[in-house]
Design a protein around this motif. Structure first.
Motif, PDB file in Angstrom:
ATOM      1  N   ALA A 247     -21.842  36.434  23.382  1.00 34.94           N
ATOM      2  CA  ALA A 247     -22.040  37.801  22.875  1.00 34.94           C
ATOM      3  C   ALA A 247     -22.347  37.755  21.382  1.00 34.94           C
ATOM      4  O   ALA A 247     -23.230  38.469  20.889  1.00 34.94           O
ATOM      5  CB  ALA A 247     -20.785  38.646  23.143  1.00 34.94           C
ATOM      6  N   ALA A 248     -21.645  36.892  20.662  1.00 34.33           N
ATOM      7  CA  ALA A 248     -21.880  36.768  19.217  1.00 34.33           C
ATOM      8  C   ALA A 248     -23.300  36.270  18.965  1.00 34.33           C
ATOM      9  O   ALA A 248     -23.998  36.747  18.064  1.00 34.33           O
ATOM     10  CB  ALA A 248     -20.858  35.811  18.601  1.00 34.33           C
ATOM     11  N   LYS A 249     -23.747  35.327  19.797  1.00 32.89           N
ATOM     12  CA  LYS A 249     -25.102  34.773  19.624  1.00 32.89           C
ATOM     13  C   LYS A 249     -26.167  35.818  19.967  1.00 32.89           C
ATOM     14  O   LYS A 249     -27.244  35.847  19.399  1.00 32.89           O
ATOM     15  CB  LYS A 249     -25.297  33.543  20.519  1.00 32.89           C
ATOM     16  CG  LYS A 249     -24.600  32.332  20.022  1.00 32.89           C
ATOM     17  CD  LYS A 249     -25.437  31.622  18.972  1.00 32.89           C
ATOM     18  CE  LYS A 249     -24.525  30.845  18.043  1.00 32.89           C
ATOM     19  NZ  LYS A 249     -25.117  30.443  16.788  1.00 32.89           N
ATOM     20  N   ARG A 250     -25.818  36.647  20.942  1.00 34.72           N
ATOM     21  CA  ARG A 250     -26.769  37.696  21.333  1.00 34.72           C
ATOM     22  C   ARG A 250     -26.941  38.677  20.167  1.00 34.72           C
ATOM     23  O   ARG A 250     -28.054  39.105  19.851  1.00 34.72           O
ATOM     24  CB  ARG A 250     -26.263  38.434  22.572  1.00 34.72           C
ATOM     25  CG  ARG A 250     -27.331  39.242  23.277  1.00 34.72           C
ATOM     26  CD  ARG A 250     -26.720  40.029  24.427  1.00 34.72           C
ATOM     27  NE  ARG A 250     -26.401  39.206  25.593  1.00 34.72           N
ATOM     28  CZ  ARG A 250     -27.289  38.773  26.472  1.00 34.72           C
ATOM     29  NH1 ARG A 250     -28.559  39.060  26.316  1.00 34.72           N
ATOM     30  NH2 ARG A 250     -26.917  38.053  27.501  1.00 34.72           N
ATOM     31  N   ALA A 251     -25.813  38.980  19.500  1.00 32.70           N
ATOM     32  CA  ALA A 251     -25.862  39.923  18.373  1.00 32.70           C
ATOM     33  C   ALA A 251     -26.569  39.294  17.181  1.00 32.70           C
ATOM     34  O   ALA A 251     -27.307  39.951  16.457  1.00 32.70           O
ATOM     35  CB  ALA A 251     -24.439  40.335  18.006  1.00 32.70           C
ATOM     36  N   GLN A 252     -26.335  37.990  17.001  1.00 29.49           N
ATOM     37  CA  GLN A 252     -26.901  37.320  15.833  1.00 29.49           C
ATOM     38  C   GLN A 252     -27.492  35.981  16.250  1.00 29.49           C
ATOM     39  O   GLN A 252     -26.857  34.936  16.122  1.00 29.49           O
ATOM     40  CB  GLN A 252     -25.787  37.085  14.821  1.00 29.49           C
ATOM     41  CG  GLN A 252     -26.173  37.585  13.464  1.00 29.49           C
ATOM     42  CD  GLN A 252     -25.032  37.424  12.468  1.00 29.49           C
ATOM     43  OE1 GLN A 252     -23.925  37.005  12.804  1.00 29.49           O
ATOM     44  NE2 GLN A 252     -25.319  37.758  11.247  1.00 29.49           N
ATOM     45  N   PRO A 253     -28.722  35.984  16.746  1.00 32.66           N
ATOM     46  CA  PRO A 253     -29.308  34.749  17.279  1.00 32.66           C
ATOM     47  C   PRO A 253     -29.497  33.695  16.192  1.00 32.66           C
ATOM     48  O   PRO A 253     -29.698  34.027  15.028  1.00 32.66           O
ATOM     49  CB  PRO A 253     -30.665  35.212  17.820  1.00 32.66           C
ATOM     50  CG  PRO A 253     -30.624  36.694  17.833  1.00 32.66           C
ATOM     51  CD  PRO A 253     -29.624  37.129  16.825  1.00 32.66           C
ATOM     52  N   GLY A 254     -29.428  32.440  16.595  1.00 32.06           N
ATOM     53  CA  GLY A 254     -29.684  31.334  15.659  1.00 32.06           C
ATOM     54  C   GLY A 254     -30.700  30.398  16.271  1.00 32.06           C
ATOM     55  O   GLY A 254     -31.493  30.808  17.122  1.00 32.06           O
ATOM     56  N   ASP A 255     -30.656  29.101  15.870  1.00 27.78           N
ATOM     57  CA  ASP A 255     -31.647  28.139  16.361  1.00 27.78           C
ATOM     58  C   ASP A 255     -31.200  27.405  17.611  1.00 27.78           C
ATOM     59  O   ASP A 255     -32.002  26.800  18.294  1.00 27.78           O
ATOM     60  CB  ASP A 255     -31.884  27.044  15.295  1.00 27.78           C
ATOM     61  CG  ASP A 255     -32.526  27.624  14.065  1.00 27.78           C
ATOM     62  OD1 ASP A 255     -33.188  28.668  14.213  1.00 27.78           O
ATOM     63  OD2 ASP A 255     -32.343  27.049  12.980  1.00 27.78           O
ATOM     64  N   GLY A 256     -29.907  27.378  17.873  1.00 29.60           N
ATOM     65  CA  GLY A 256     -29.369  26.490  18.899  1.00 29.60           C
ATOM     66  C   GLY A 256     -29.804  26.816  20.321  1.00 29.60           C
ATOM     67  O   GLY A 256     -30.460  27.829  20.581  1.00 29.60           O
TER      68      GLY A 256
END
Ligand code: HEM
Length: 448
Positions: A247-256
């Motif tokens: 959920a955190a990655k969905r809110a703030q996408p990165g490179d991984g």
């Protein structure tokens, strides 16, 4: 990395009380396994008598399985430990992953109150438990991150991480402190590398290591009550952790890779939330648990063979081949299994539809028909790479290139830096399918 005919998918017993789940999944099968083990049944012996065995202690058990022929019909399962037959099963279109149809249908019928919440590595939609188009689609999403080229690009960073860990170890060595190589090196390197690939923040590494360590037992059958409870709660916690993290990655996408998988889902690839979690979770867990074991097993074997260490240090033998030989000699994954989808033949032996065939990778790796003097550890062995430690066929390990690269780097820089004395008191992990050291106490001396 499946287990046995009697194994009951967790989601079918999810809403039963823990003690009912434990009885069905572990206590009852364990009683049967212990009983048949006492009569010398190979599956019984593998499942109940191999905990903590060193490779030399396991070897006679593996030899007995191979001695039974290409296909061994045990009291509870069918097994194979011959290299050609194991490979044939793993690459055949007449076999699929998972449980025999009849067993799981019967169980399903009896346990229809159940519904899935938490997912384990052996249950759909895990890559390890799916076949056909779903498997192909989900595997493709992950594959590009682990191509040989993508992995080579990580080599420098891996060496940097290893060097930082070794700096810390050197400080201890200079202060006269002994260290546990598993906790301080073998675990730290793979978890850091895979976490960086996936985009997991550093503050989470310890959580991931702790949960991964406990979840490893979920591959085993016949767990005692305490281990079962620990494993279940680790899987639940891991599941919750993944959900929050995704959920955190969905809110703030990165490179991984996690962000890439979410992106794929958003692009309409059709990954359900459950699939997303399962694919991400498997890559994370499989991404270090096994490599930790490979590193520990390799350090032990290399230290125990000083003349081979000298050949490696002088360049007369290659570190990559030492990795291959360790994978052959003391593989981190003992076995996996497949179910026949139709009446078929393996090594000219009839196998009926629905039969679960346990493919004993560690036994195939000691097959004298393929490997000369198979019980000798030899980093010069020319065909060491023919081992089946990464399986074969459609489910061939996605992380093989990464693991090879990491281990080659890790061993080279470690032995370049230190003379190593392994101290008494090393312990093996209590898991049976995943095999390796839990602790490797050592005294290190920085080399000139
Ligand atoms: C020494 C290290 C490793 C060993 C011995 C190992 C072993 C295996 C084996 C035996 C399988 C196949 C099981 C089967 O056929 O049923 C497998 C599958 C898999 N491995 Fe590894 N593994 C290692 C490292 C890794 C790493 C570093 C990653 C991730 C980056 C990884 C990710 C996976 C995944 C995702 C699968 C499922 C592939 C599929 O079902 O299509 N493994 N591994």
């Amino acid at each position: 990395m499946s287990a046995l005919t009697t194994r009951i998918p967790r989601r079918l017993v999810e809403h039963a009380t823990p003690s009912v789940r434990w009885s069905l999944q572990h206590a009852i099968p364990r009683r049967a396994l212990v009983r048949v083990a006492s009569q010398g049944d190979p599956q019984g012996v593998l499942s109940t008598e191999t905990t903590g065995l060193l490779p030399e202690e396991l070897a006679p058990i593996l030899a007995r399985i191979r001695g039974g022929g290409a296909i061994v019909t045990g009291k509870l399962s069918t097994l194979t430990g011959e290299h050609d037959a194991v490979k044939e099963v793993l690459t055949s279109n007449d076999f699929r992953t998972g449980l025999p149809g009849d067993t799981s249908r019967a169980v399903r019928g009896a346990l229809t109150w159940a519904a899935s919440t938490t997912i384990g590595p052996l249950e759909p939609p895990s890559l390890l438990a799916t076949d056909g188009p779903t498997h192909t689609r989900n595997r493709k999403l992950v594959t590009r991150v682990f191509t040989a080229r993508a992995v080579e690009a990580l080599r420098e960073r891996t060496e940097q991480v290893a060097t930082e860990l070794l700096d810390d170890l050197e400080a201890d060595a200079r202060a006269g402190h002994d260290v546990d190589l598993v906790a301080r090196y073998c675990e730290q390197l793979p978890v850091t590398v895979i976490a960086e690939i996936l985009g997991v923040p550093e503050s989470e590494y310890e959580t991931v290591l702790r949960l991964g360590g406990h979840a490893g037992s979920s591959l085993d059958l016949g767990l005692d009550w305490a281990t079962f409870r620990r494993t279940e709660s680790a899987l639940d916690e891991f599941d919750a952790w993944l959900e929050t993290h995704l959920a955190a990655k969905r809110a703030q996408p990165g490179d991984g890779l996690f962000s890439a998988l979410i992106q794929a889902q958003d692009d309409g690839v059709g990954l359900s939330d459950q699939e997303l979690k399962s694919v991400a979770g498997l890559v994370l867990a499989a991404g270090f648990e096994t490599t930790v074991n490979l590193l520990g097993n390799a350090i032990r074997l290399i230290v125990d063979h000083p003349e081979q260490l000298a050949a490696l240090r002088s360049g007369k033998a290659s570190w990559l081949n030492a990795v291959e030989e360790t994978l052959r000699f003391d593989p981190p994954v003992l076995l996996t299994a497949r179910t026949a989808t139709c009446d078929t033949r393996v090594a000219d032996v009839d196998v009926a539809a629905g039969t679960l065939v346990v493919t004993v990778l560690a036994a195939a790796n000691r097959d004298p028909k393929i490997f000369d003097d198979p019980d000798a550890f030899d980093v010069h062995r020319e065909n060491a790479r023919e081992h089946l430690a990464f399986s074969s066929g459609r489910h061939f390990c996605l992380g093989a290139a990464l693991s090879r690269m990491e281990s080659e780097v890790a061993l080279r820089v470690f032995f370049d830096r230190f003379d190593v004395e392994l101290l008494p008191g090393s312990t093996r992990r209590p898991t049976r399918i995943l095999r390796g050291y839990a602790t490797l106490p050592a005294r290190l001396a920085a080399r000139a």
